[in-house]
Enzyme design. Sequence first.
Site: not given
Length: 315
Positions: A54-55, A176, A217, A227-228
């Site tokens: 991930r990432g 995360q 992202d 982003n998250k």
Amino acid sequence: MAATQATQARVVALRFDGDALVVLDQTLLPWRERYLRLTDAAQVADAIRRLAVRGAPMIGVAAAYAMALDPRPELLKAARPTAVNLARAVDRVAAAPDPIAEARAIHAEEEAASDAIAVHGADFLADADARRILTHCNTGALAAPGRGTALAVIAELAVRGRLERVMATESRPLLQGARLTVYELAKLNLPHELVVDSAAPGLIARGAVDVVIVGCDRVAANGDVANKVGTYGLALAARAAGIPFVVAGPTSTIDAATPTGADITIEERDPNEVRSAGGQPLTLPGTPTRNPAFDVTPAALITALVTERGVAPTP
Ligand code: MRU
């Protein structure tokens, strides 16, 4: 406490051995360090979908090697929709005369970008005398080749003796921050505290944080950043408190073909990720649930975007 480079052990989340992509299964961290050996596109797509890898930059590199092993572009692109790195890496390897060489080039470029982001970001934070740093999700060596993105900046600041403390959010639902960022911070020997996501805005308002720095992202052409999930709320809190809100990421995450944040596809994940944690139910079975994995922070709330090319004040 000032960390030295010698104390900063680096996690290796992904390597290519010629026949297989070998990845650290991030779903098992921080409790178990188990590597998966992936030999075809279906295995890599599955690992990406369930966040074993991930990432944004890391899934781009994983997909690049998968294309070299077993070119199934649509399967790989469908694994996760928000991070532009994935589709971009797939297209790049698909068009290359030597897929393995191209995948290795993407990997090397991301490593170099990480090192440069660390330096540019640390210069910026040092100039702002920001020593108490809050970060969200996981943006270290697990999320991007090399040292990572936002966490690479933090680690570089520590090398320079200018880090007082990192505050890491849990980053529900898949934790995360609690599982992965804390794991990396402990390995890096950096002083840190874990907070629940909902504590962060209040702590920012009370003056406990000098700067918020996160990864990204997808950066749209107008500077809006996906982003998250939870990032937007942190940006609002930073603005209200008058502290900088900084985004760090490689230029491979900038997507000129996406005009604004409203045009970014936001991944909606399995509602059971919200309804449970670690396999334990948290609510009534079948509770109607939304699970957007990302949110969009408007460019106007972002103080600076740190890439391998330098620091850009956003529009
Ligand atoms: O769903 P994840 O864990 O892949 O989300 C990751 C993030 O949101 C990171 O902040 C982003 O990918 C940047 S990683 C260097």
